[in-house]
Design an enzyme around this catalytic site. Structure first.
Site, PDB file in Angstrom:
ATOM      1  N   ARG A 191      -8.559 -13.569 -21.401  1.00  0.00           N
ATOM      2  CA  ARG A 191      -7.425 -14.019 -21.435  1.00  0.00           C
ATOM      3  C   ARG A 191      -6.600 -12.526 -21.266  1.00  0.00           C
ATOM      4  O   ARG A 191      -6.379 -11.515 -21.995  1.00  0.00           O
ATOM      5  CB  ARG A 191      -6.805 -14.329 -22.617  1.00  0.00           C
ATOM      6  CG  ARG A 191      -5.385 -14.859 -22.947  1.00  0.00           C
ATOM      7  CD  ARG A 191      -4.978 -15.871 -21.963  1.00  0.00           C
ATOM      8  NE  ARG A 191      -3.637 -16.584 -22.437  1.00  0.00           N
ATOM      9  CZ  ARG A 191      -2.703 -16.945 -21.993  1.00  0.00           C
ATOM     10  NH1 ARG A 191      -2.809 -17.233 -20.542  1.00  0.00           N
ATOM     11  NH2 ARG A 191      -1.613 -17.587 -22.536  1.00  0.00           N
ATOM     12  N   GLY A 192      -5.831 -12.426 -20.126  1.00  0.00           N
ATOM     13  CA  GLY A 192      -5.313 -10.962 -19.772  1.00  0.00           C
ATOM     14  C   GLY A 192      -4.173 -10.509 -20.745  1.00  0.00           C
ATOM     15  O   GLY A 192      -4.165  -9.444 -21.085  1.00  0.00           O
ATOM     16  N   GLU A 193      -3.342 -11.492 -21.194  1.00  0.00           N
ATOM     17  CA  GLU A 193      -2.174 -11.205 -22.184  1.00  0.00           C
ATOM     18  C   GLU A 193      -2.755 -10.559 -23.426  1.00  0.00           C
ATOM     19  O   GLU A 193      -2.333  -9.911 -24.233  1.00  0.00           O
ATOM     20  CB  GLU A 193      -1.341 -12.444 -22.482  1.00  0.00           C
ATOM     21  CG  GLU A 193      -0.606 -13.098 -21.345  1.00  0.00           C
ATOM     22  CD  GLU A 193       0.348 -14.127 -21.391  1.00  0.00           C
ATOM     23  OE1 GLU A 193       0.449 -14.715 -22.504  1.00  0.00           O
ATOM     24  OE2 GLU A 193       0.845 -14.629 -20.251  1.00  0.00           O
ATOM     25  N   ASP A 194      -4.067 -11.139 -24.003  1.00  0.00           N
ATOM     26  CA  ASP A 194      -4.777 -10.772 -24.912  1.00  0.00           C
ATOM     27  C   ASP A 194      -5.512  -9.452 -25.060  1.00  0.00           C
ATOM     28  O   ASP A 194      -5.333  -8.738 -25.990  1.00  0.00           O
ATOM     29  CB  ASP A 194      -5.624 -11.731 -25.598  1.00  0.00           C
ATOM     30  CG  ASP A 194      -4.824 -13.158 -26.018  1.00  0.00           C
ATOM     31  OD1 ASP A 194      -3.664 -13.123 -26.099  1.00  0.00           O
ATOM     32  OD2 ASP A 194      -5.747 -14.305 -26.087  1.00  0.00           O
ATOM     33  N   THR A 195      -5.970  -9.147 -23.965  1.00  0.00           N
ATOM     34  CA  THR A 195      -6.983  -7.861 -23.927  1.00  0.00           C
ATOM     35  C   THR A 195      -6.966  -6.944 -22.899  1.00  0.00           C
ATOM     36  O   THR A 195      -7.440  -6.043 -22.834  1.00  0.00           O
ATOM     37  CB  THR A 195      -8.638  -8.354 -23.988  1.00  0.00           C
ATOM     38  OG1 THR A 195      -8.956  -8.954 -23.035  1.00  0.00           O
ATOM     39  CG2 THR A 195      -8.563  -9.589 -25.317  1.00  0.00           C
ATOM     40  N   ARG A 196      -5.980  -7.357 -21.751  1.00  0.00           N
ATOM     41  CA  ARG A 196      -6.115  -6.456 -20.963  1.00  0.00           C
ATOM     42  C   ARG A 196      -5.645  -5.124 -20.734  1.00  0.00           C
ATOM     43  O   ARG A 196      -6.309  -4.326 -20.412  1.00  0.00           O
ATOM     44  CB  ARG A 196      -4.926  -7.031 -19.527  1.00  0.00           C
ATOM     45  CG  ARG A 196      -5.074  -6.120 -18.045  1.00  0.00           C
ATOM     46  CD  ARG A 196      -4.090  -6.655 -17.050  1.00  0.00           C
ATOM     47  NE  ARG A 196      -4.335  -7.748 -16.536  1.00  0.00           N
ATOM     48  CZ  ARG A 196      -4.103  -9.264 -16.605  1.00  0.00           C
ATOM     49  NH1 ARG A 196      -3.123  -9.227 -17.387  1.00  0.00           N
ATOM     50  NH2 ARG A 196      -4.530  -9.870 -16.037  1.00  0.00           N
ATOM     51  N   GLY A 249      -2.594 -20.856 -10.041  1.00  0.00           N
ATOM     52  CA  GLY A 249      -2.271 -22.034  -9.815  1.00  0.00           C
ATOM     53  C   GLY A 249      -2.945 -23.385 -10.799  1.00  0.00           C
ATOM     54  O   GLY A 249      -3.685 -22.963 -11.560  1.00  0.00           O
ATOM     55  N   GLU A 303     -12.336 -21.048 -15.286  1.00  0.00           N
ATOM     56  CA  GLU A 303     -13.532 -20.008 -15.003  1.00  0.00           C
ATOM     57  C   GLU A 303     -14.685 -20.396 -15.620  1.00  0.00           C
ATOM     58  O   GLU A 303     -15.802 -20.086 -15.372  1.00  0.00           O
ATOM     59  CB  GLU A 303     -12.852 -18.411 -15.334  1.00  0.00           C
ATOM     60  CG  GLU A 303     -11.876 -17.850 -14.410  1.00  0.00           C
ATOM     61  CD  GLU A 303     -11.487 -16.705 -14.922  1.00  0.00           C
ATOM     62  OE1 GLU A 303     -10.729 -15.890 -14.167  1.00  0.00           O
ATOM     63  OE2 GLU A 303     -11.969 -16.029 -16.160  1.00  0.00           O
TER      64      GLU A 303
END
Length: 293
Positions: free
Chosen positions: A22-27, A55, A89
């Site tokens: 989850r990009g917002e959490d760990t990127r 999408g 994913e």
């Protein structure tokens, strides 16, 4: 190591690792550091383009990357289940898991929360079910997401909560190196006579020697697998070196930008410094890469 660019390049068309997160959490923290550590060890990892449009349906590029990966890392975080993108994913990863390895990492969430879909995961699924409640097909997909979460959370992984990230990343990367070193490339099963040729090449290159430089030429007509052979050897030994890199077509780089182009390519890619550039030929001569070489 080889010059025929027309052969299939295992180093450029198959990924060693696919990371679902989850990009917002760990990127910008754990996952970012993990990517850097993997690439430093020349592990070919797929990194989702931050500009890739998310999408309703998972992108074809991601599907292909998942299907072409040898090992999967799933970084579970508090908000992982709130993303339908991440869940799709994960479901696809579970569909492709035969003969592959999944490593779950529990970043800031208890494994039981993921396994049972409780806590923040329960809240996320309540929203998904409310959103898709009138669509029977979508609800079946949601149930598949639950099964995928339970399946992966039951796999022995890494619970890194309240632990020093740098130490955990180092251990994770070494574990991945050990796993990959024992796994054949996905395309290797389709190659006939590869193993004996790789063994012969390994013996000729005397890779067990320390502090020595080895140059081995693989010659022959085009399209007989020279680059493929070199690529397989590289994949088996690159983890032994601090700055490994596989160049598929040195001739093309030299034609386009001469010896400095080759030097820039080697240093920038092996050190993971994308903006590194040598502009002075004299500096290149220091490394023995002058135009007379």
């Amino acid at each position: 190591m080889a010059s025929d660019a027309s052969s299939s390049s295992l180093a450029t068309h198959i990924y060693d690792v696919f990371v679902s997160f989850r990009g917002e959490d760990t990127r910008n923290n754990f996952t970012g550091f993990l990517f850097q550590a993997l690439r430093t060890k020349a592990i070919h990892v797929f990194k989702e383009d931050e500009d890739l449009k998310k999408g309703e349906s998972i992108a074809l590029e991601l599907l292909q990357a998942i299907q072409a990966s040898r090992l999967f890392i799933v970084v579970f975080s508090q908000n992982y289940a709130s993303s339908t993108w991440c869940l799709r994913e994960l479901a696809e990863i579970c569909n492709c898991v035969e003969r592959r390895v999944i490593i779950p990492i529990f970043y800031d969430v208890d494994p039981s929360v993921v396994r049972k879909q409780s806590g923040s995961y329960e809240k996320a699924f309540a929203k998904h079910e409310k959103r898709f409640g009138k669509d029977e097909v979508k609800m079946e997909e949601v149930q598949g997401w639950r099964q995928a979460l339970t399946q992966v959370a039951n796999i022995a992984g890494w619970d890194i909560r309240n632990k020093l990230q740098c130490g955990q990343i180092e251990e994770i990367v070494q574990t991945i190196i050990n796993i990959l070193s024992k796994m054949p490339r996905l395309l290797q099963d389709e190659l006939v006579g590869t193993e004996s040729r790789v063994e012969e090449l390994t013996n000729l290159s005397s890779l067990g020697s320390d502090n020595d430089v080895r140059v081995v030429e693989i010659s022959g007509v085009g399209d007989i697998g020279k680059t493929t052979l070199a690529g397989i050897l590289y994949e088996r030994i690159n983890h032994k070196y601090n700055f490994p890199y596989f160049i598929n077509d040195v001739n093309k780089i030299y034609r386009d930008s001469k010896s400095l182009g080759v030097l820039n390519e080697l240093i920038s890619k092996s050190s993971n410094e994308k903006n590194f550039k040598i502009c002075n030929a004299i500096f290149g001569d220091i490394f023995g890469w002058g135009e007379s070489q």
